[in-house]
Structures are given as structure tokens and as C-alpha cells.
Design an enzyme around this catalytic site. Structure first.
Site, PDB file in Angstrom:
ATOM      1  N   LYS A  50       3.577  16.470   5.603  1.00  0.00           N
ATOM      2  CA  LYS A  50       4.981  16.063   5.746  1.00  0.00           C
ATOM      3  C   LYS A  50       5.849  17.272   6.055  1.00  0.00           C
ATOM      4  O   LYS A  50       5.672  18.343   5.467  1.00  0.00           O
ATOM      5  CB  LYS A  50       5.461  15.401   4.453  1.00  0.00           C
ATOM      6  CG  LYS A  50       4.742  14.100   4.172  1.00  0.00           C
ATOM      7  CD  LYS A  50       5.174  13.036   5.155  1.00  0.00           C
ATOM      8  CE  LYS A  50       4.232  11.848   5.107  1.00  0.00           C
ATOM      9  NZ  LYS A  50       4.730  10.716   5.886  1.00  0.00           N
ATOM     10  N   GLU A  70       5.419   3.532  13.879  1.00  0.00           N
ATOM     11  CA  GLU A  70       5.003   2.824  12.664  1.00  0.00           C
ATOM     12  C   GLU A  70       6.012   1.762  12.250  1.00  0.00           C
ATOM     13  O   GLU A  70       5.669   0.834  11.517  1.00  0.00           O
ATOM     14  CB  GLU A  70       4.751   3.808  11.520  1.00  0.00           C
ATOM     15  CG  GLU A  70       6.003   4.513  11.015  1.00  0.00           C
ATOM     16  CD  GLU A  70       5.677   5.519   9.925  1.00  0.00           C
ATOM     17  OE1 GLU A  70       4.972   6.494  10.217  1.00  0.00           O
ATOM     18  OE2 GLU A  70       6.117   5.314   8.784  1.00  0.00           O
ATOM     19  N   HIS A 127      -1.088   3.365  12.300  1.00  0.00           N
ATOM     20  CA  HIS A 127      -0.544   3.886  11.044  1.00  0.00           C
ATOM     21  C   HIS A 127      -1.102   3.025   9.909  1.00  0.00           C
ATOM     22  O   HIS A 127      -1.210   1.805  10.051  1.00  0.00           O
ATOM     23  CB  HIS A 127       0.980   3.763  11.107  1.00  0.00           C
ATOM     24  CG  HIS A 127       1.677   4.119   9.842  1.00  0.00           C
ATOM     25  ND1 HIS A 127       2.059   3.176   8.906  1.00  0.00           N
ATOM     26  CD2 HIS A 127       2.068   5.320   9.361  1.00  0.00           C
ATOM     27  CE1 HIS A 127       2.672   3.806   7.904  1.00  0.00           C
ATOM     28  NE2 HIS A 127       2.689   5.097   8.154  1.00  0.00           N
ATOM     29  N   GLU A 142       4.535  13.615  14.464  1.00  0.00           N
ATOM     30  CA  GLU A 142       4.843  12.198  14.232  1.00  0.00           C
ATOM     31  C   GLU A 142       6.319  12.008  13.880  1.00  0.00           C
ATOM     32  O   GLU A 142       6.866  12.773  13.095  1.00  0.00           O
ATOM     33  CB  GLU A 142       3.952  11.700  13.093  1.00  0.00           C
ATOM     34  CG  GLU A 142       4.183  10.262  12.670  1.00  0.00           C
ATOM     35  CD  GLU A 142       3.110   9.788  11.676  1.00  0.00           C
ATOM     36  OE1 GLU A 142       1.921  10.165  11.849  1.00  0.00           O
ATOM     37  OE2 GLU A 142       3.450   9.053  10.738  1.00  0.00           O
ATOM     38  N   ASP A 186       1.411  -0.218  12.952  1.00  0.00           N
ATOM     39  CA  ASP A 186       0.872  -0.501  11.627  1.00  0.00           C
ATOM     40  C   ASP A 186       0.497  -1.987  11.618  1.00  0.00           C
ATOM     41  O   ASP A 186       1.361  -2.835  11.874  1.00  0.00           O
ATOM     42  CB  ASP A 186       1.918  -0.188  10.555  1.00  0.00           C
ATOM     43  CG  ASP A 186       1.345  -0.286   9.154  1.00  0.00           C
ATOM     44  OD1 ASP A 186       1.400   0.712   8.430  1.00  0.00           O
ATOM     45  OD2 ASP A 186       0.830  -1.369   8.791  1.00  0.00           O
ATOM     46  N   ASP A 208       4.239  15.163  10.162  1.00  0.00           N
ATOM     47  CA  ASP A 208       5.033  13.937  10.171  1.00  0.00           C
ATOM     48  C   ASP A 208       6.422  14.248   9.620  1.00  0.00           C
ATOM     49  O   ASP A 208       6.560  14.592   8.446  1.00  0.00           O
ATOM     50  CB  ASP A 208       4.336  12.882   9.295  1.00  0.00           C
ATOM     51  CG  ASP A 208       5.065  11.551   9.290  1.00  0.00           C
ATOM     52  OD1 ASP A 208       6.113  11.432   9.966  1.00  0.00           O
ATOM     53  OD2 ASP A 208       4.587  10.619   8.606  1.00  0.00           O
ATOM     54  N   GLU A 266      -5.903   6.805   9.307  1.00  0.00           N
ATOM     55  CA  GLU A 266      -5.091   7.461   8.275  1.00  0.00           C
ATOM     56  C   GLU A 266      -5.601   7.035   6.898  1.00  0.00           C
ATOM     57  O   GLU A 266      -5.825   5.855   6.652  1.00  0.00           O
ATOM     58  CB  GLU A 266      -3.629   7.024   8.445  1.00  0.00           C
ATOM     59  CG  GLU A 266      -2.721   7.593   7.380  1.00  0.00           C
ATOM     60  CD  GLU A 266      -1.241   7.467   7.728  1.00  0.00           C
ATOM     61  OE1 GLU A 266      -0.890   6.620   8.565  1.00  0.00           O
ATOM     62  OE2 GLU A 266      -0.448   8.235   7.133  1.00  0.00           O
TER      63      GLU A 266
HETATM   64 CA    CA Z   1       4.714   8.415   9.139  1.00  0.00          CA
END
Ligand code: CA
Length: 388
Positions: free
Chosen positions: A174, A255, A305, A229, A278, A203, A342
Site C-alpha cells: 500500500k 476494482e 481483484h 494500482e 472484482d 496500490d 491476489e
Molecule cells: Ca486495491
């Protein structure tokens, strides 16, 4: 065979001292919306809808809008039912909660259709290009006390090395909550801890505007970051294009995009190198098939995702098995020409304890099951334990 009943489950797990942050928000709890569809022959299908918000609105859509229209219907026609439910809710749905509800229903119907045919979903979809899918660890979030940068760097070093020790060859980290300088320090510490051969993706959870994302992308190039991302807000299409043009790292996103219509625009507007639908959000397996074809035809890679309960992980395994190599080559290499899955590593009993079956990482990959449908058995003691 007919649908006899549809039951919603709203599950919640407080995280207590395992609370974490992304660039957007504090995560004090995990929420999942699950649906159980039962047929008059006794077959049961499970689905999941939504990932990011509370389960209650999705439950309301299923219980009050979709379920009454489905009782008595043949559950082995998910594509037809998808079109009918979408057409019915088009004037007030299109994106968000209604499509999450549709995702849950669609996944459960594919689960039933597969069980009725005695085939795994991947075989219903035309076959698997792979039975083992390279997994990436999603972790390296921010702790509650994210302003203590030295402590945070120490924690990251251990966390990242731990993922590598447990067999992962790819990590997603992140960024976007701290200054560019401090987030860059975090990434550098991680790169040092894991060495040059482990892949890193980042991300930002749309934590930047385009100019900040471009600056960050340029800084990150020397760390060999594989994709960037959600650099900017999902609505900022010009920002996406700008980031894609002016930063050296491939851009991923999608996502929280919905259906073939939403992805059509996201792809055609030149926003991304990699789309990340997703399954529990974009409209389920039916929407995924359509989005995959659109992306492939436009030269965009599809890497779904995954961030929910065990049902979301199981659904993604089935779907990702069917993604064609991109491009087709004689040597499969993760993320270069093969999709990856993921595998969120933050605390979530709804992912780890919900199913009788366990997701076991071996040589950095997860196995795609051969059992009919999604190949899962939901533990109703766990749904009872975490029911809201
Ligand atoms: Ca994400």
C-alpha cells in the site's frame, strides 16, 4: 430444477488490535455479504457480493428486489438471468449496490449450474489454461500509529520478509497515505528486505492526483515496481490517461468498476494496462467473461481483484484459471504473460475459516480445485458465529 429459497448472510468481524489503514480509511472490521441459493433438488449454491462497504444495502437489494423474481426459476441459466435482472434494475441500478447484489446471485447460480452438470465452473467456462495460479501477497498496509515512521519501517521489514519466507514471489504494498518521500522510504526498505528477485506491486487506493502519481511513478521506477494500482480516483479518466502516459510503471485499476458497460468505457478511454474486475463487484462470473473478452480485444491484461471471504477467493480461482495467456507464449511467466491471483494476508477469519477447504500456498501458487461448481463447502457454524 427450480430455485426454492434465497438467504442473505451479513457477516462482520471486528479487528480490534489488528485494525489497519489504507490511504483512504481505517479498517476496524471486516464485512462480507454472502448469499445461499437453495434448489428444490437440494443443491445449494453460494455467492458473495460487494467488498468495500457495509453488507446491509446489498442484502436489501437481494432480499427485496431480486429474490422475489427468482423463486421458481431454473438456476442453471445464469447468463439469461443476469440479463433479465440487469434489464429490470437498469433504470435505478447500473453501478454500485445493485450490481454487487447481482454478482452474489450470479456466482451462486454458476455454483449450482456446475454442481448440476458435475463440472467445476472453470470447465463450464470452456477450460483452464492453468491449474495452479501464482499468488501475490497483499499486505504492508499502515498501522494505527502511522505517523511513527521509524517504527513503521521496522515493522514493514519483518512483514515483507515474512511473506517471502512463507513462499510468495510477489507482494503488493500500500502507498498513498504518507508523503511521497516517506512512502518511497517504505518501498525502499521493503525492496532491501526482500532482495531483487521478488516482484513488488503498489496500490495507492486512489490516494493521489495525477501529478503526484506521476512524480511517485518516476521515483518508483528504480525499485522495479511491476504495476501501479489505482493511482487516481476512478472517475478521473483524464488523470488515468495522464498517469499512464507520463509515468514509467504499468497502470492497473477497475476494482470498483461495474459490468461490461463500465469496463467498455474504462478500457476504450485508454486508462489502464491491466484491468482488475472484482468478481463479487463487477457483476459476477457472467460479467467477468464479457469484460475479459473486451479487455483482450483491446490489448489490456485482466488480473482480477480479490479481497473478500473464502467464497470470493474460490470464485476468483475458477475465473482466473480461464484467462488466456496474454500474449500466448511457449513459456508461462507470472504477470508477464500469465494472470496472478491476489491473496490478501491481513487478518480475516471470513477468508480463512469460512470454508471446509483450505487455500494452501505451495511454491507461491494456489491450486484450482476439480470439484463441481465452485468446489466449496461453507461452514455454517462460521456464518452463524459472525452473523450481524
Ligand atoms: Ca486495491
Amino acid at each position: 430444477m427450480k430455485i426454492k429459497s434465497i438467504t442473505s448472510f451479513q457477516l462482520r468481524v471486528p479487528l480490534g488490535d489488528k485494525t489497519f489503514y489504507s490511504s483512504q480509511a481505517r479498517f476496524p472490521e471486516r464485512n462480507s455479504y454472502l448469499v445461499r441459493v437453495e434448489t428444490d433438488t437440494g443443491l445449494i449454491g453460494w455467492g458473495e457480493g460487494g467488498q468495500y462497504g457495509p453488507a446491509e444495502p446489498v442484502a436489501a437489494c437481494v432480499d427485496h428486489v431480486f429474490a422475489p423474481r427468482l423463486i421458481g426459476r431454473d438456476p442453471t441459466e445464469p447468463v439469461r438471468i443476469w440479463e433479465e435482472l440487469y434489464a429490470y434494475s437498469r433504470d435505478f441500478g447500473q453501478k454500485g449496490t445493485y450490481i454487487e447484489a447481482l454478482s452474489a446471485i450470479d456466482i451462486a447460480l454458476w455454483d449450482i449450474a456446475g454442481q448440476a452438470a458435475g463440472l467445476p465452473v472453470w470447465k463450464m467456462l470452456g477450460g483452464a489454461f492453468r491449474k495452479r495460479i501464482t499468488a501475490y501477497a497483499t499486505g504492508c498496509y499502515y498501522p494505527e500509529d502511522f505517523s511513527d515512521v521509524p517504527a513503521l519501517l521496522d515493522g514493514l521489514r519483518d512483514e515483507a520478509a515474512g511473506y517471502v519466507d512463507s513462499g510468495f514471489g510477489l507482494l503488493k504494498v500500500k502507498i498513498g497515505l504518507l508523503s511521497l518521500k516517506d512512502d518511497y522510504r517504505r518501498l525502499r526498505v521493503i525492496r532491501e528486505a526482500i532482495g531483487p528477485d521478488i516482484g513488488i506491486m503498489v496500490d495507492a487506493n486512489h490516494g493521489y492526483n495525477a501529478s503526484a502519481a506521476i512524480r511517485m511513478g518516476r521515483k518508483m521506477e528504480e525499485l522495479d515496481v511491476l504495476f501501479f494500482e489505482e493511482p487516481v480516483g476512478a472517475e478521473d479518466r483524464e488523470g488515468y490517461r495522464k498517469v499512464r502516459r507520463e509515468n514509467p510503471i504499468p497502470v492497473a485499476g477497475g476494482e470498483c468498476e461495474y459490468t461490461r458497460y463500465g469496463f467498455r468505457d474504462f478500457i476504450a478511454e485508454g486508462c489502464v494496462d491491466i484491468i482488475q474486475p472484482d468478481l463479487a463487484v463487477c457483476g459476477g462470473i457472467t460479467a467477468f467473461i464479457q469484460i475479459l473478452a473486451l479487455a483482450n480485444a483491446h490489448g489490456v491484461a485482466t488480473v482480477p481483484h480479490v479481497w473478500g471471504s473464502g467464497i470470493a477467493v474460490a470464485t476468483a480461482l475458477q475465473a482466473i484459471a480461464t484467462i488466456p495467456p496474454f500474449p500466448f507464449t511457449a513459456n508461462p511467466i507470472a504477470l508477464l504473460n500469465q494472470p496472478i491471483i491476489e491473496f490478501d494476508r491481513k487478518h480475516n477469519p471470513l477468508r480463512d475459516d469460512l470454508l471446509v477447504e483450505q487455500f494452501v500456498l505451495s511454491n507461491g501458487a494456489l491450486e484450482v480445485p476439480d470439484r463441481p461448481g465452485l468446489g466449496i463447502t461453507v461452514r455454517e457454524d462460521i456464518t452463524a458465529k459472525y452473523a450481524v
